[in-house]
Enzyme design. Structure first.
Site, mmCIF file in Angstrom:
data_model
loop_
_atom_site.group_PDB
_atom_site.id
_atom_site.type_symbol
_atom_site.label_atom_id
_atom_site.label_comp_id
_atom_site.label_asym_id
_atom_site.label_seq_id
_atom_site.Cartn_x
_atom_site.Cartn_y
_atom_site.Cartn_z
ATOM 1 N N TYR A 1 5.728 34.830 89.135
ATOM 2 C CA TYR A 1 6.575 35.691 88.318
ATOM 3 C C TYR A 1 5.750 36.455 87.281
ATOM 4 C CZ TYR A 1 10.561 33.637 90.589
ATOM 5 O OH TYR A 1 11.470 33.265 91.541
ATOM 6 N N TYR B 1 19.845 27.948 90.791
ATOM 7 C CA TYR B 1 18.526 28.300 91.321
ATOM 8 C C TYR B 1 18.216 27.357 92.477
ATOM 9 C CZ TYR B 1 13.608 29.013 92.038
ATOM 10 O OH TYR B 1 12.395 29.282 92.636
ATOM 11 N N ASP C 1 21.403 20.076 95.752
ATOM 12 C CA ASP C 1 19.991 20.387 95.570
ATOM 13 C C ASP C 1 19.492 19.577 94.371
ATOM 14 O OD1 ASP C 1 17.537 21.410 94.879
ATOM 15 O OD2 ASP C 1 18.121 23.524 95.015
ATOM 16 N N LYS D 1 9.848 18.489 94.418
ATOM 17 C CA LYS D 1 9.202 18.372 93.103
ATOM 18 C C LYS D 1 8.601 16.980 92.816
ATOM 19 C CE LYS D 1 10.548 22.483 90.805
ATOM 20 N NZ LYS D 1 11.744 23.307 90.997
HETATM 21 C C1 LIG Z 1 11.986 24.296 92.099
HETATM 22 C C2 LIG Z 1 13.306 24.261 92.769
HETATM 23 C C3 LIG Z 1 13.464 24.715 94.099
HETATM 24 C C4 LIG Z 1 12.332 25.315 94.881
HETATM 25 O O1 LIG Z 1 11.288 24.418 95.103
HETATM 26 P P1 LIG Z 1 9.809 24.979 95.445
HETATM 27 O O2 LIG Z 1 9.021 23.742 95.717
HETATM 28 O O3 LIG Z 1 9.369 25.735 94.238
HETATM 29 O O4 LIG Z 1 9.946 25.852 96.633
HETATM 30 C C5 LIG Z 1 14.721 24.618 94.659
HETATM 31 N N1 LIG Z 1 15.764 24.111 93.978
HETATM 32 C C6 LIG Z 1 15.652 23.672 92.717
HETATM 33 C C7 LIG Z 1 16.842 23.108 92.016
HETATM 34 C C8 LIG Z 1 14.422 23.742 92.064
HETATM 35 O O5 LIG Z 1 14.320 23.331 90.786
#
Ligand SMILES: *Cc1c(COP(=O)(O)O)cnc(C)c1O
Length: 429
Positions: free
Chosen positions: A21, A149, A250, A279
């Site tokens: 970014y 997100y 997610d 993550k």
């Molecule tokens: C960081 C994140 C993603 C994307 O993960 P990347 O490993 O950066 O591709 C998807 N969903 C959430 C909630 C996130 O915090």
């Protein structure tokens, strides 16, 4: 000048690299790191920064942890990678089993991938292919929340908040999905039924063409660091069931203890049909993600027309990453981690409380090991970033948000240093 000197690294970086970014012409300053240990990053000029970001939610046990180092080294001595088509290996088998044990009982099947965004792509494809296999190919739209997100690839981007996700830039290329307002009630509050009025109306009218609803349970991360009522998820689950729509959680940011529960869904006691993890999965050591699903979805897809789930990343189930993930999860489970997250929440609340008195601050909120100062105006990163580095801490604000999510091993004294620096810098904006 040695090749790892501060100036050399910065100069070569701005010559060859594009940062996340960021502009590649109006280049923001980047700070060269040469080592990291515990909760500290060592800069190329010898300075140390106290890490408040866990490298974007990942490094829950801190850096250079002996147990994780050992897991990497042991696996490296055996093999770092083999393909996953037609082959399997002990780290993948053990990790998949472990993940099904610590997630809700209905989630029984694990699909590994390389990053969070890909885990979301996989989840969306699972939902769509499930309905296709069930003879309902029209059910292929998705519903997402504003301020959400879910990643940066195309499918994931299509379910990110249209404004912060800059949907207009990608015009017709992005599949058009449905969006409803994010929940308004806060974490500790009840969720009135009318907060799901738009969702109910949408599902009622369009359920014939909707495959799934995707949300970040309880904490909306990169879309605004918002904490919302777990009661919302209880009602959302009931709605999805009533309208025959799948529910995807997610937990890429929230998984592995960050909110005070192993997974944020436990605050609501709700099970999704599909769950995305990433993550902190490997304790921040390397990139790995997983998408878990229920037997219903797994069987539906496997017995449908394609006879297989149509996805398979080259580095799927990477043994080095799986071995590290096992070590990270076992390390977390071997500690009184819930009590520790409570301790961090108290330390963050105590340390950030003075920011409530500042005129430039709209709100201060903490949940688990997440502490957020929301400002009235967006910050100027170029101005604010060096101020944190001068105070000896690593905090990376975005928009109106100055926030910390420290490694779980951070001491109360270090949390106090971190939050003091946050309040100090915010007071000078
Ligand atoms: C960081 C994140 C993603 C994307 O993960 P990347 O490993 O950066 O591709 C998807 N969903 C959430 C909630 C996130 O915090």
């Amino acid at each position: 000048m040695n090749n790892n000197s501060w100036e050399q690294l910065q100069a070569q970086d701005s010559r060859y690299i594009w940062h996340p970014y960021a502009s590649a012409t109006d280049i923001p300053e980047v700070f060269p790191v040469v080592a990291a240990s515990g909760v500290r990053l060592e800069l190329a000029d010898g300075r140390e920064l106290l890490d408040g970001m866990s490298s974007w939610w990942c490094a829950i046990h801190g850096y250079n942890h002996p147990a994780l180092n050992r897991a990497v080294q042991e696996q490296l001595g055996r093999m770092s990678h083999v393909m996953f088509g037609g082959l399997t290996h002990p780290p993948a088998v053990k990790l998949a089993r472990l993940l099904t044990e610590i997630t809700p009982p209905g989630l029984q099947r694990v699909f590994f991938s390389d990053s969070g965004s890909v885990a979301v792509e996989v989840a969306l494809k699972m939902a769509i292919q499930y309905w296709y296999s069930a003879g309902r190919p029209d059910k292929r739209k998705l519903v997402a929340l504003r301020n959400g997100y879910h990643g940066d690839t195309f499918g994931a981007m299509s379910v990110c908040d249209p404004v912060t996700g800059m949907h207009h830039l990608f015009g017709d290329v992005l599949p058009a999905q449905y969006f409803v307002p994010a929940p308004e009630s806060g974490f500790g509050e009840d969720c009135p039924e009318q907060e799901l009025a738009a969702m109910t109306e949408l599902l009622n009218t369009h359920h014939q063409e909707i495959a799934a609803v995707i949300v970040e349970p309880v904490v909306q991360g990169a879309g605004g660091m918002r904490f919302y009522s777990p009661g919302y998820l209880v009602q959302l689950r009931a709605l999805c069931d009533a309208f025959d729509v799948l529910l995807i959680f997610d937990e890429i940011a929230t998984g592995f203890g960050r909110t005070g529960k192993m997974f944020a869904l436990e605050h609501a006691g709700v099970e999704p049909d599909i769950l995305c993890l990433g993550k902190a999965l490997t304790g921040g050591y390397m990139t790995l993600a997983a998408t878990l699903c229920s037997e219903r979805i797994c069987i539906g897809i496997s017995e449908g027309e394609a006879g297989a789930f149509m996805h398979g990343p080259t580095f799927m189930g990477n043994p080095l990453a799986c071995a590290t993930a096992i070590a990270s999860i076992e390390l977390l489970l071997s500690q009184p981690w819930q009590r520790n997250i409570q301790r961090l929440q108290q330390a963050l609340e105590l340390g950030l409380a003075p920011a409530r008195e500042l005129g430039q601050v709209a709100e201060v909120r903490c949940l688990g090991a997440i502490g957020v100062i929301e400002l009235r105006q967006p910050v100027d990163l170029k101005q604010i970033q060096p101020l944190f580095v001068e105070r000896g801490v690593w905090i990376r604000p975005f928009g109106k948000l100055v926030y910390a999510m420290p490694p779980f091993i951070m001491s109360d004294a270090d949390v106090a240093t971190l939050t003091d620096a946050m309040v100090y810098v915010v007071a000078r904006l």
